[in-house]
Design a protein around this motif. Structure first.
Motif, PDB file in Angstrom:
ATOM      1  N   GLY A   1      -5.780  26.773  20.151  1.00  0.00           N
ATOM      2  CA  GLY A   1      -4.657  26.165  20.839  1.00  0.00           C
ATOM      3  C   GLY A   1      -4.453  26.724  22.240  1.00  0.00           C
ATOM      4  N   LYS A   2      -3.692  25.995  23.021  1.00  0.00           N
ATOM      5  CA  LYS A   2      -3.337  26.449  24.360  1.00  0.00           C
ATOM      6  C   LYS A   2      -2.223  27.484  24.262  1.00  0.00           C
TER       7      LYS A   2
ATOM      8  N   GLU B   1      -0.029  20.968  18.371  1.00  0.00           N
ATOM      9  CA  GLU B   1      -1.359  20.372  18.273  1.00  0.00           C
ATOM     10  C   GLU B   1      -2.305  21.130  17.346  1.00  0.00           C
ATOM     11  N   THR B   2      -2.352  22.440  17.450  1.00  0.00           N
ATOM     12  CA  THR B   2      -3.268  23.210  16.603  1.00  0.00           C
ATOM     13  C   THR B   2      -2.872  23.120  15.146  1.00  0.00           C
TER      14      THR B   2
ATOM     15  N   ARG C   1       4.307  29.608  17.628  1.00  0.00           N
ATOM     16  CA  ARG C   1       3.159  30.518  17.715  1.00  0.00           C
ATOM     17  C   ARG C   1       1.999  29.725  18.312  1.00  0.00           C
ATOM     18  N   CYS C   2       1.590  30.087  19.518  1.00  0.00           N
ATOM     19  CA  CYS C   2       0.597  29.318  20.267  1.00  0.00           C
ATOM     20  C   CYS C   2      -0.699  30.104  20.410  1.00  0.00           C
ATOM     21  N   GLY C   3      -1.676  29.468  21.049  1.00  0.00           N
ATOM     22  CA  GLY C   3      -2.928  30.132  21.354  1.00  0.00           C
ATOM     23  C   GLY C   3      -3.614  30.708  20.134  1.00  0.00           C
ATOM     24  N   ILE C   4      -4.061  31.950  20.261  1.00  0.00           N
ATOM     25  CA  ILE C   4      -4.822  32.581  19.186  1.00  0.00           C
ATOM     26  C   ILE C   4      -3.969  32.773  17.943  1.00  0.00           C
ATOM     27  N   LYS C   5      -2.645  32.948  18.114  1.00  0.00           N
ATOM     28  CA  LYS C   5      -1.776  33.104  16.945  1.00  0.00           C
ATOM     29  C   LYS C   5      -1.793  31.846  16.088  1.00  0.00           C
ATOM     30  N   SER C   6      -1.706  30.685  16.730  1.00  0.00           N
ATOM     31  CA  SER C   6      -1.727  29.438  15.984  1.00  0.00           C
ATOM     32  C   SER C   6      -3.085  29.228  15.321  1.00  0.00           C
TER      33      SER C   6
ATOM     34  N   ASN D   1     -10.307  25.113  25.078  1.00  0.00           N
ATOM     35  CA  ASN D   1      -8.927  24.872  25.490  1.00  0.00           C
ATOM     36  C   ASN D   1      -8.272  26.076  26.154  1.00  0.00           C
ATOM     37  N   GLN D   2      -8.987  27.182  26.246  1.00  0.00           N
ATOM     38  CA  GLN D   2      -8.444  28.370  26.881  1.00  0.00           C
ATOM     39  C   GLN D   2      -8.516  28.220  28.407  1.00  0.00           C
ATOM     40  N   PRO D   3      -7.774  29.063  29.156  1.00  0.00           N
ATOM     41  CA  PRO D   3      -7.897  29.050  30.618  1.00  0.00           C
ATOM     42  C   PRO D   3      -9.355  29.197  31.033  1.00  0.00           C
TER      43      PRO D   3
END
Length: 349
Positions: free
Chosen positions: A129-130, A142-143, A201-206, A245-247
């Motif tokens: 996820g972003k 989304e994730t 909880r976004c990014g790697i957490k999601s 999806n990462q920077p």
């Protein structure tokens, strides 16, 4: 500069050692899949694509959901062009966007109308996820939807066919990152849907959370569906585009790291393929009394357990595979998660 160069040199040495000592050669176990139908969510890139190539080359009918019709057509042509001359396998691409429950239902409806049997449902699709909340058209983070909720919906819609197919299996692609995940009831319930920017909880957490959900759901299925086997897998360190999806700088760095330290996708597919095709495994006969199996990086039926325990610092499970996150065997947590998913997708069931 000298320190940076020294660190780089150390990194290269470690990467070379890792590939030589840990990423040992892999071997597939060919199985004649004539007459078998394998449905895949996530089969147009990475390990899913390579798994589909194996399934089709071993004479299976492979049905793949693709978000992009143009990409699906390209992948289908590529797969068919690489099949051995003696193969009777086939590939059928259908539209499937896991960020849309309506698309999932349309895909499932098409599959049910076209195929009387489903021998394997491979839930391989996934995304990182972003770092901020991105909502789907259904109002979920989304994730959360792509990696779990849509898998739940697709499975629910196809279960009648799976139940009627002798020896049917469901294979969930999870990750060793699931050990870092959590089931936060206040964040992932049917009301919040991980969509509140203040608590999400976004990014790697999601990613970690949803990969844990894959294992929890797999174990729930194995406990509640006596006619269908369910197994979760971690493919190991594999070079894929999972970090797209990462920077930009993060994605580029992760791609470089994966290339240096990971197996190619063609090798990374071995766990998924073996879990889907291993003939008469003990866990498929229900020997674990309703506790689903979690297979890590080729650790099929306790083969190479010693190496995997060294690599991932997890405990071997006497019933086969490795011990997943303890919460995955918690019946109350299983029931909670499934109930939230059921409520969220209710209008599409």
């Amino acid at each position: 500069m000298k320190v940076a160069l020294a660190l780089l040199a150390v990194g290269v040495v470690v990467a070379v050692f890792f590939r030589a000592a840990i990423l040992t050669p892999v071997a597939f176990r060919p199985v004649d899949l004539s007459g078998k139908t394998i449905v895949m969510a996530g089969g147009t890139s990475g390990i899913g694509l390579e798994a589909a190539r194996r399934f089709a080359s071993w004479n299976a009918t492979v049905v793949i959901g693709s978000r992009s019709r143009a990409k699906g057509e390209r992948v289908s042509a590529d797969l068919l062009s690489t099949l051995p001359p003696e193969s009777t396998g086939s590939v059928n691409m259908l539209d499937l966007d896991l960020a849309s429950f309506a698309s999932v239902k349309e895909f499932a409806t098409t599959v049910r109308a076209a195929y009387k049997n489903i021998d394997v449902l491979a839930l391989n699709a996934g995304m990182h996820g972003k770092e901020h909340v991105v909502l789907t058209r259904d109002g979920n983070e989304e994730t959360y939807q792509t990696n779990f909720l849509s898998h739940y919906l697709l499975t629910s819609l196809l279960l009648p066919v799976l139940r009627s197919t002798p020896g049917a299996r469901i294979v969930h692609t999870s990750s060793a990152m699931h050990y870092l995940g959590s089931l936060d009831h206040s964040v992932h319930d049917a009301h919040t849907r991980n969509a509140d920017s203040a608590t999400a909880r976004c990014g790697i957490k999601s990613y970690c959370d949803t990969k844990l959900m894959n294992v929890v759901y797999s174990n729930w299925l194995d406990r509640t569906e006596p006619d269908v086997s369910s197994v979760a897998t971690h493919p190991g360190l594999v070079s894929t585009d999972l970090d797209r999806n990462q920077p930009a700088l993060v994605a580029a760095a992760m791609r470089a790291i994966r290339r240096a330290t990971s197996r190619p996708a063609s090798d990374g597919a071995v766990t998924l393929v073996t879990a889907a095709t291993l003939e008469d495994p003990a866990w498929a006969r229900g020997s674990r009394n309703g506790r689903g199996v979690y297979l890590e990086d080729q650790c099929i039926m306790n083969e190479c357990v010693e190496r995997c325990s060294l690599c991932y610092h997890v405990e071997a499970d006497p019933g086969g595979g490795m011990r997943p996150h303890a919460i995955s065997d918690d019946v109350e947590e299983q029931e909670w998660l499934v109930q939230q998913a059921k409520e969220i997708v209710a209008e599409f069931l």
